[in-house]
Every structure is written in structure tokens, then in C-alpha cells.
Scaffold this active site. Structure first.
Site, PDB file in Angstrom:
ATOM      1  N   HIS A  50    -103.065 -50.958 -42.455  1.00 12.73           N
ATOM      2  CA  HIS A  50    -104.194 -50.090 -43.125  1.00 12.73           C
ATOM      3  C   HIS A  50    -105.278 -50.426 -42.664  1.00 12.73           C
ATOM      4  O   HIS A  50    -106.216 -49.392 -42.656  1.00 12.73           O
ATOM      5  CB  HIS A  50    -104.266 -51.073 -44.798  1.00 12.73           C
ATOM      6  CG  HIS A  50    -105.095 -50.236 -45.753  1.00 12.73           C
ATOM      7  ND1 HIS A  50    -104.647 -49.175 -46.222  1.00 12.73           N
ATOM      8  CD2 HIS A  50    -106.424 -50.300 -46.156  1.00 12.73           C
ATOM      9  CE1 HIS A  50    -105.480 -48.677 -47.520  1.00 12.73           C
ATOM     10  NE2 HIS A  50    -106.689 -49.444 -47.058  1.00 12.73           N
ATOM     11  N   SER A  95    -106.600 -42.851 -49.436  1.00 11.84           N
ATOM     12  CA  SER A  95    -105.658 -42.747 -50.559  1.00 11.84           C
ATOM     13  C   SER A  95    -105.712 -44.402 -51.344  1.00 11.84           C
ATOM     14  O   SER A  95    -106.478 -45.118 -50.691  1.00 11.84           O
ATOM     15  CB  SER A  95    -104.172 -43.092 -49.774  1.00 11.84           C
ATOM     16  OG  SER A  95    -104.444 -44.131 -48.882  1.00 11.84           O
ATOM     17  N   HIS A  96    -105.281 -44.219 -52.553  1.00  7.59           N
ATOM     18  CA  HIS A  96    -105.255 -45.622 -53.352  1.00  7.59           C
ATOM     19  C   HIS A  96    -103.838 -45.541 -53.976  1.00  7.59           C
ATOM     20  O   HIS A  96    -103.778 -45.666 -55.087  1.00  7.59           O
ATOM     21  CB  HIS A  96    -106.376 -45.794 -54.201  1.00  7.59           C
ATOM     22  CG  HIS A  96    -107.027 -47.009 -53.975  1.00  7.59           C
ATOM     23  ND1 HIS A  96    -107.466 -47.739 -55.150  1.00  7.59           N
ATOM     24  CD2 HIS A  96    -107.443 -47.503 -52.790  1.00  7.59           C
ATOM     25  CE1 HIS A  96    -107.911 -48.887 -54.763  1.00  7.59           C
ATOM     26  NE2 HIS A  96    -107.916 -49.034 -53.410  1.00  7.59           N
ATOM     27  N   SER A 314    -112.812 -57.709 -54.311  1.00 10.44           N
ATOM     28  CA  SER A 314    -113.603 -57.425 -55.475  1.00 10.44           C
ATOM     29  C   SER A 314    -114.516 -56.057 -55.073  1.00 10.44           C
ATOM     30  O   SER A 314    -114.936 -56.095 -53.927  1.00 10.44           O
ATOM     31  CB  SER A 314    -114.697 -58.388 -55.525  1.00 10.44           C
ATOM     32  OG  SER A 314    -114.075 -59.672 -56.271  1.00 10.44           O
ATOM     33  N   ASN A 533    -107.890 -40.930 -43.225  1.00 11.87           N
ATOM     34  CA  ASN A 533    -107.275 -42.355 -43.766  1.00 11.87           C
ATOM     35  C   ASN A 533    -105.682 -42.007 -43.603  1.00 11.87           C
ATOM     36  O   ASN A 533    -105.127 -40.887 -43.690  1.00 11.87           O
ATOM     37  CB  ASN A 533    -107.608 -42.371 -45.173  1.00 11.87           C
ATOM     38  CG  ASN A 533    -106.647 -43.278 -46.001  1.00 11.87           C
ATOM     39  OD1 ASN A 533    -105.978 -42.705 -46.874  1.00 11.87           O
ATOM     40  ND2 ASN A 533    -106.801 -44.588 -45.640  1.00 11.87           N
TER      41      ASN A 533
END
Lengths: 740, 237
Positions: A50, A95-96, A314, A533
Site C-alpha cells: 500500500h 481506494s478504500h 486515527s 493509487n
């Protein structure tokens, strides 16, 4: 060193961190000693797929990234492109996927939050969001809840922070049953001289932390995003972060206010791998080091360890480098907005990251090996050719009549109205949305300028599966055509490359071919890739997604008041078709949805011809000749013509063709568009088309309230527009009925 | 003579700049954006509470914003007869502050809704609708998750009879019907005023319907009416 870091590093622990034995040897060689646990965690995050792009880097170098308008290409938080008048458009797609499958609401919400931070750390005010989504079959386990959760998550974050969600796409296919994709694109505006970058410099300059306090959420998110799913994936819920759009709104306003001044040297969002990636990457870009005191990081919980502080994901946090002596000035702005802020360290000339906690050094790492010298793999891959065309053409015996087929298509998950989704997104906040969802491309005005921006995100994964290279080129060509339909010239591109496990040669072959396909198309259209990404390992129990290289594009309208809508506007307007229709039902929506077959290759693509059609559309809209323009894509001619009636005006058309009517109606031949214009402009339109060598067929008129299509003077479809609209409008809600 | 408008920006307001833009361009006012922690908003001709998610709307919508210094001022200002316009979150804040009756709860469909709706002007007695004939149908966007207005127990009849219902959701032809109401609001209420008529609010966004380029200008009708009413008040005083 602190007690947390004295834990013995066993092969099991190394493996749990997703680090191979060979990579561990590299770590030992780079350090000249064993790493401690904090250091191992940092390597794990930065060397994850990633963060490091270790499997895809060798391919990504192929992208054309330069152009006269490019102010910032790949490698920063987002790309930036000149649009004249001293303004630049800043954009990126990300992207998630993995988090959204585990926890759809927070996964999607934090995807929106993350991409927005990438844009506003550049100093740009975000103006729009687009969200291409890919789901499994609606009847697949959890799918209602996933669709519902993702849509609520995208809306929940974007609506609250007040950035309009103006476009996107939704695609359903069984290949996403266990790996949904949530891609999000954010677009912002900035003055050239206010573009900020994430390059730390100035020995002794203070390092500031601003934003939410750090908690234990999202630890190892980047590593999770670099792994395939298995039965245990649901247990990874704690690796999904929780978003707070209200804090992000305050952070956004504070950051933009801080960046109006000149006290800040560099700024980066804490995204994947949080404090680790932001601090190391800022140092690497500026070839400097940092000394950070982790005890000074604002914490949400007591008893947090340096390991947790460095790896927490976070949300809503930023790392800044300020000019020495001006830290209080910067901090005051954050405090004014009610945002936590703390000086946590300083820039050093050592090219090392020294982390201190409770007075002890807990990690001391050279920057280079972690970032610029991270592993790069040239993994084996196989060349993926196009699937063969269907032998002897497609047998249509037993196929339903053409009207039934049209109704089936416009009620299908992939082609029915998206209003169920788009009504949950605020697309009109900020009062700049000229075209929101439902047009070929979204169009945004720029207050104080005549110019406008057009935005689109596209890919047809079925095409990419059939032929990864050509399918990826199709994605670029469709994006360009969508922009052209509203009258915008394409500027540049961002991409989100979603693929399966790159350790499988055929998957890497798809990626290699798709990158080539995008690159070739970008060279022809002169649209450089400025950001992007890569999301790999989109696999569950060995079954991968369709190759999904999503393309996001931004186009420019010189005069936004000339933007062309997709729907017919005036009774009596002439309807014409640009481009040629061929016998190309392979990999089409008709074949998959009506006949239940997924085979054949995707349509041919002549990129030069595609460019001419697009240029023609831009030219005609600039001259004010067109009443409407709409591209032909999934579903082909009949579906596109139906979509042109969305404002309630019908059409009466006749097609002369040597093709079978069904093939003409549903072929997905590329580079075609349906336009309408007042009869008085016919000569101008036809002459312009002729000059550009674009095949043009006059079809009929905008007329009445029915859709009437004849082929070779034989009526094939005659149906009230309202009947079709009801089918299309109600379909999505029906899909979602039941267990949402 | 130029109107003076103040737009209050709460933490989490996100239509503050839109309202400011509309106040300057549609109302023709000299408009100021003022922070929620400002105790003295001066002597404006109108105070606008914009849309958004004040304090994240994590408690009830508007429940935190009512306790700000700016809202203390707004309460006194309204008491003196000052003109107050609440839009969307601004409507919710005015209800929470007790300056308008009732409360706005979650949409009956349990989802956020963003789309164009039609509303009908029900009374011309307020500054926002002065000179706009009752029955006039206006099209403008809504964008909210909590627009479902509920009256205090037994209070609806009084609110209606005192002509406090400013706008109702209708269809394009101006008729009330099932399906025209996007959020389940009681009695199809889309906008309200206080008894005196100087505090008004609506859930739809007139500031988003002020430019033909963006798809409609019906919102401008209201800002222009407000400009006329407020200017004539200035002339009289």
C-alpha cells in the site's frame, strides 16, 4: 531503549508483520543490527504494498506524466494542473476497498476524509467529490448492507463536511461478491502561488502535529490493505478507522487559513500508516531527518506505546513543518478552530528518524532504506491477450424482442437510475454545481471566472476483463468522451488501479496490460497522469475481482454557460449519431444481462478516431450549436437514446443499417455520441463533422413523449417515455428492498 | 441605501459562504460572516443562520449551536423585532433556541435526501414573502437528514391559525399530495415563522436556487422579497 522495544524479534513476529524472510535480511543489512519492535512496525508499514507500491512501481513508470499544464505530477499528496487565470485544479483518486468490505460505513467515510485531506494539504479548497463503486450481486451475502453502508458512509462524510458529491459510477458483478471496491476522487482549486508541498526542510524547524488525538484505531491498516482476505478478515474490524467529518471540517478551515500565510514550510496528511508515512516521506522528499518526541503527540487513550503511536491510523490528522520561531503563530490558528495542535519535534540534518518516548530513544532509523530504497519487485507476469471474438458471431435465436431487452437493461443493477444513491448525497452545496449526478460529466462553475470544470470517473471492468490493455484504453477514451459531451477539453487524469493478488502472474499481467492501455490512450489524448493509487490483493479465498483500473478525469470549459446537458431539450430538434456502429456485442451489457453470457472480446478502439469525435463535440458546444449530447456506452444505442429522454421529451428516429436491428440497438461500439440541435444548425454541425472525418447519421427528431425507434423503416420500439422512466427509477429501490 | 446582513458561522456550518454569497448578490446587502463566539453582531438589518452540521449535529441538530454567544444576541435581536432567516440547519437551531415552535426530527425515510422540491408560499405577511402572492409555487433543492417538522403537542392548530406556516411541500402544480413531502413533515410544513413574523426559516435552500446556470432562480424570488421588505422598513424608520 524503552521496554516496549526490547521484545525479542522472532520469525513469527516478522511474519505477522507481513515481512518476508528476505525482506528481514535487508532490514538487518540496512541497520547493521536487529530492529526493535517499533522499528519492525515502521518497516512493515512503509514496505507494505500500500505504501511502497513495490509490485506495481516498475509498471507505473510507463505513465506519461508531463505536459505543458502540469504543475505537480505523481509523488505528492495530489496532482495539480494549470487552468489559466493563475488557478490550478488539484485532484486525486484513491481506494478504500479493504476497510469498506469489513465495515462499510466507516470504510467509505474515511475514504472520503482521506482523499479530501490529500487535496487540502496542497493548499487547495476541495470543490467536489466523485465515487466510483463496485459491488457484487445484489443477492450476494451482506451485499444489501454493504451497498447501504457505503452509500451512507460516502454521504455521511461528504454531506457533513459540505463538499458536494457530484458524480461517480456504480457497477455490479459477481466478481465483487467478496471484494467490493470503494474509489473516491476529490477535486480542489488553488492559486498557483499557494500550492503547498510535503517536502521537509530547514534544520531546526519545528514539526507540528494538528488534528484529532491519536487513538488505537487503524493500527496496521496499510498492512491489511496489502493482503488478501480469508475467513479471519472479519476479525480485523479494529484495523478500520473511524471518521469524524466535523473535526475534518474544522481541520480543513484551519489548514487553509494557516496556508494563506507563509509560516509553513511543508505539510502532509497522516493517511495510511499515519505518523510513520507522513514523517518519513516528508523527510525523504527534503533529504533531511527528524527528531520526534512521541510523548508530545496528543493522545486519546492512556497507556499508548510508541509502536501504537507510530502505526495508528486515527483520522483527521496533519503533520506540518513550520519556520523556526513561527510555531506559535501556526498553533494559534489551529486553536482558534478548536483543533488540537502540538509541537512534537524538529527537523535535523542527520537523514535519520529519531523517535524519543519518555526521555528514551525508542527508534533510530535511516530514512533512505525505508522510503526511496524500499524493495521493488519485478514479479513474474504473463502477457494477457484479448479474449477471442465469439466464433461466427453471436446467435440471437431465442433472444427476447427488442423492447423487452431494453426494459430488462434499464431495470438491471448496472443501468437503472442511480437516484436512490445520488439523492443521499448533497451535490448542490457550495452553489457551484452546474451539472450534478446523471450527466455525462459533472460540471462545476468557478465563481469569479467564466471557466468551468468538468469531472468524470469511468471504467467498464467487463471490457478490461475481456482485453486488459484495450479495456483500459477504453476507460480513458470514455472519460474523454464524457467530458467532450458536456463541452470540456480533457486536461489530465488520475487513476485507481484495483487488481487481485500481484503474486499471481496472470493478475500482474492484467495490471501491466492495463497500465499500457492507459498510457497509450493518454499519449494520444495528451492527458498526462498526475496522481493515482494502486490497490492490490483484492481477493478472497483465491478469487479475484475483475481488473478495475478506474480513471478519473478533469476537463476545462472556457465558457461554463455553454455546458451541454445530456437530455433532449426542445421539441423538433434534429437528432444525430456521431461515430460508426459495428457488430460488437462481445463483453456487452446486452450479452451479460439479457442473454446471461459473458464472453467475446470488447469493442475495437481507434484512439485517433475517438479523439476526433471528442474534439468535434467540444468545438460544437463552444460554438453553441448543440442542445444536448450524450455518449453511447454500456447498453449501446437504445439505452443511450432512452437516457436522452430523461427530461421527458421523446424521440422519433429511424436507423438505416445493414446490421441486424438487435445488434445495432445494443452493440457497444466505441466513440459514439447522440446529439440534438435546432434544424437551423444542421449545416454547421454536418460540415464540422465532415471536416473532422466523423461519420454522422441523421436519425430523426425530438418529438412527443414516446420513444419511437424504427430500423430500416420497420418499427422496433414504441413506448411512452414515462413507462420506461418508471421502470428505471424504481429498479434500484427494489434491489435494495428487504434486508438493507 | 444598502442593507446590512450578518451570516453567523458556527463550527460545522457549511452553507455559510453560500448564504454570504446570496446575501451579497441576491439580497444586495453588505454581508459579513461572523463567528459563533461573537457576542455583539452590531446593528444588521438581517441575521442569517446558514445550513450545515453545526457541532457535527452529533447531539440533536442545532442543540449545541443554540448555546453560543451569537445566539444569545440573536434572541435579543429577535425580541427587538430584528429580521432573522434560518436555512436548513439554521431552522433547526431556531427551533432548538425556542424562537420557532416545534422540532425537526429525522426524515421519515430515515435517509438524507438531496433533490429539488416544490414549495408553496402560504402567507405574504413575513419579510421573506412580502409581496409574493400566497399560492406561488417555488422550486429549490433540499439537502437534509432531519427535516421532519413536529409541532408541540396540540399546538398545530394554533400555529396554522396564526398564519405561521410559511411554506408547504407541494407538487409542481402547487397541490399538496403524498409523495410531494420529502421528509414526512407534519402538515407538509417546509417553512415557519414566529407569531410576529420577524423570525422565519425553511428547510429548502433558496441560496442554492439563485442562478439560472445552476438550474433555477426561484430562490432569488425570496431574497428579492426580503430586500424589498427590509429596505421599506429602513425608509419608514
Amino acid at each position: 531503549m524503552a521496554s516496549t522495544s526490547t521484545l525479542e524479534i522472532t520469525p513469527e513476529l516478522v511474519d505477522e508483520h507481513g515481512i518476508t524472510p528476505e525482506e528481514y535480511e535487508r532490514i538487518r543489512a540496512a541497520l547493521g543490527r536487529e530492529p526493535n519492535l517499533v522499528e519492525l512496525g515502521i518497516f512493515s508499514a512503509l514496505w507494505s504494498e500500500h505504501c511502497s507500491y513495490k509490485s506495481s512501481k516498475v509498471f507505473l513508470r510507463e505513465f506519461p506524466t508531463k505536459g505543458p499544464r502540469v504543475l505537480q505530477g505523481p509523488g505528492e499528496n495530489a496532482g495539480a494542473v494549470d487552468i489559466g487565470e493563475g488557478l490550478a485544479v488539484v485532484f486525486k483518486m484513491e481506494s478504500h476497498n479493504h476497510p469498506s468490505f469489513i465495515e462499510p460505513y466507516q470504510g467509505a467515510a474515511t475514504g472520503v476524509g482521506g482523499i479530501l485531506r490529500d487535496v487540502f494539504t496542497m493548499g487547495a479548497r476541495p470543490i467536489a467529490l466523485l465515487d466510483p463503486l463496485f459491488f457484487g450481486r445484489p443477492e450476494a451475502p451482506r451485499m444489501h448492507a454493504l451497498v447501504d453502508g457505503v452509500v451512507r458512509g460516502v454521504g455521511g462524510y461528504g454531506n457533513c463536511i459540505g463538499i458536494p458529491t457530484v458524480g461517480g459510477s456504480v457497477f455490479f458483478h459477481p466478481a465483487y461478491d467478496q471484494n467490493i471496491l470503494v474509489n473516491v476522487m476529490a477535486v480542489g482549486l488553488v492559486k498557483h502561488d499557494r500550492i503547498f508541498r510535503a517536502k521537509a526542510s530547514g534544520i531546526g524547524n519545528p514539526v507540528l502535529y494538528a488534528g484529532s488525538k491519536t487513538g488505537r484505531d487503524g493500527i496496521h491498516g496499510a498492512s491489511m490493505a496489502s493482503d488478501s482476505f480469508d475467513e479471519g478478515s472479519a476479525e480485523r474490524r479494529p484495523t478500520v478507522q473511524v471518521g469524524d467529518p466535523f473535526v475534518e471540517k474544522l481541520l480543513l478551515e484551519a489548514v487553509l487559513e494557516v496556508l494563506e500565510g507563509d509560516a509553513v514550510v511543508a505539510i502532509q496528511d497522516m493517511g495510511a500508516a499515519g505518523l510513520t508515512s507522513s514523517s518519513f516521506e516528508m523527510c525523504a522528499r527534503g533529504d533531511v531527518g527528524m527528531r520526534l518526541d512521541l510523548s508530545k503527540v496528543p493522545m486519546r487513550e492512556t497507556g499508548m506505546t510508541p509502536y501504537e503511536l507510530m502505526l495508528s491510523e486515527s483520522q483527521e490528522r496533519m503533520l506540518l513543518v513550520a519556520h523556526a520561531g513561527r510555531e506559535e503563530e501556526v498553533a494559534a490558528v489551529f486553536r482558534k478552530w478548536g483543533v488540537d495542535v502540538a509541537v512534537i519535534g524538529e527537523v535535523t540534518g542527520t537523514s535519520r528518524m529519531t523517535l524519543v518516548f519518555g526521555g528514551e530513544v525508542v527508534a533510530d532509523l535511516p530514512i533512505g532504506p525505508l522510503v526511496d530504497e524500499a524493495p521493488v519487485y519485478t514479479r513474474p507476469f504473463v502477457t494477457i491477450d484479448s479474449k477471442p471474438a465469439i466464433e461466427g458471431g453471436i446467435a440471437l435465436d431465442g433472444a427476447p424482442d427488442d423492447l423487452t431487452a431494453l426494459k430488462t437493461l434499464i431495470a438491471s443493477p448496472n443501468l437503472c437510475s442511480r437516484s436512490w444513491i445520488t439523492e443521499q448525497y448533497d451535490w448542490s452545496v457550495r452553489t457551484d454545481t452546474v451539472f450534478g449526478p446523471g450527466h455525462d460529466a459533472a460540471v462545476m462553475r468557478i465563481k469569479g471566472s467564466r471557466k468551468g470544470l468538468a469531472l468524470t470517473a469511468d471504467v467498464n471492468p467487463r471490457f478490461v476483463m475481456a482485453d486488459p490493455q484495450r479495456g483500459a484504453s477504453h476507460a480513458v477514451a470514455e472519460a474523454v468522451l464524457n467530458l467532450a459531451c458536456v463541452g470540456a477539453e480533457p486536461l489530465a487524469l488520475t487513476d485507481c488501479l484495483n487488481f487481485g493478488n500481484p503474486e499471481r502472474p496472470e493478475i500482474l499481467g492484467q495490471l501491466a496490460a492495463a497500465v499500457k492501455g492507459i498510457s497509450v490512450a493518454c499519449s494520444v489524448f495528451e492527458t498526462p497522469v498526475v496522481s493515482g493509487n494502486v490497490s492490490l490483493y483484492n481477493e478472497t479465498e483465491g478469487s479475484g475481482i475483475l481488473p478495475t483500473p478506474t480513471v478519473g478525469m478533469v476537463g476545462l470549459l472556457e465558457d461554463v454557460s455553454r455546458a451541454v446537458p445530456s437530455a433532449f431539450r426542445s421539441e423538433g430538434d434534429v437528432i444525430a449519431l456521431f461515430g460508426e456502429t459495428k457488430d460488437e456485442l462481445g463483453a456487452s451489457a446486452y450479452l451479460a444481462t439479457v442473454l446471461g453470457r459473458e464472453e467475446g472480446t470488447c469493442p475495437g478502439l481507434d484512439l485517433l478516431a475517438a479523439k476526433e469525435v471528442s474534439r468535434l463535440l467540444v468545438e460544437l458546444s463552444r460554438d453553441g450549436f448543440l442542445s444536448s449530447a450524450h455518449d453511447l456506452s454500456e447498453g449501446g444505442f437504445a439505452v443511450s437514446l432512452f437516457e436522452c429522454t430523461s427530461a421527458g421529451r421523446g424521440a422519433e428516429v429511424n436507423v438505416q443499417t445493414a446490421l441486424l436491428p438487435t445488434i445495432f440497438l445494443y452493440s457497444e461500439s466505441a466513440s459514439r455520441a447522440l446529439v440534438s440541435f435546432p434544424a437551423a444548425h444542421s449545416r454547421n454541425v454536418l460540415e464540422a463533422a465532415k471536416r473532422r472525418g466523423v461519420a454522422t447519421t441523421l436519425l430523426g427528431r425530438v418529438a412527443g413523449e414516446s420513444l419511437r425507434i424504427s430500423v430500416n423503416q420497420e418499427p422496433v420500439i414504441d413506448v411512452p417515455v414515462s413507462e420506461l422512466r418508471d421502470i428505471s427509477q424504481s429498479a434500484f429501490a427494489k434491489l435494495m428492498e428487504g434486508n438493507a | 441605501m444598502t442593507l446590512q446582513a450578518v451570516v453567523v458561522r458556527f463550527p460545522g456550518s457549511n452553507c455559510d459562504e453560500d448564504a454570504h454569497h446570496a446575501a451579497a448578490t441576491l439580497l444586495g446587502a453588505e454581508a459579513r460572516l461572523v463567528s459563533h463566539d461573537t457576542a455583539d453582531l452590531g446593528e444588521p438589518d438581517i441575521v442569517i443562520l446558514p445550513g450545515g452540521f453545526s457541532y457535527g449535529d452529533y447531539l440533536r441538530c442545532g442543540a449545541m449551536a443554540r448555546f453560543t454567544k451569537a445566539m444569545d444576541f440573536v434572541a435579543r435581536y429577535a425580541e427587538r423585532g430584528g429580521a432573522v432567516l434560518g436555512i436548513c440547519n439554521g431552522f433547526q437551531i431556531l427551533c432548538e433556541a425556542g424562537l420557532l415552535p416545534g422540532a425537526l426530527v429525522q426524515n421519515s425515510g430515515l435517509r438524507f435526501v438531496c433533490k429539488d422540491v416544490y414549495i408553496r408560499v402560504e402567507t405574504s405577511r413575513t419579510f421573506l414573502t412580502g409581496g409574493v402572492p400566497p399560492g406561488t409555487v417555488l422550486r429549490m433543492p433540499i439537502a437534509h437528514g432531519d427535516g421532519n417538522w413536529r409541532a408541540p403537542e396540540g399546538a398545530l392548530d394554533g400555529i396554522v391559525s396564526r398564519d405561521q406556516v410559511l411554506f408547504r411541500y407541494v407538487n409542481a402544480a402547487g397541490e399538496r399530495e403524498e409523495g410531494a413531502n420529502p421528509n414526512g413533515s407534519l402538515d407538509d410544513v417546509a417553512g415557519l415563522s414566529n407569531e410576529r413574523g420577524n423570525v422565519v426559516a425553511l428547510m429548502p435552500h433558496p441560496e442554492r436556487a439563485g442562478d439560472a446556470l445552476l438550474g433555477g432562480t426561484d430562490g432569488a424570488v425570496l431574497f428579492q422579497a426580503a430586500a424589498r421588505s427590509l429596505l421599506s422598513k429602513l425608509v419608514r424608520s
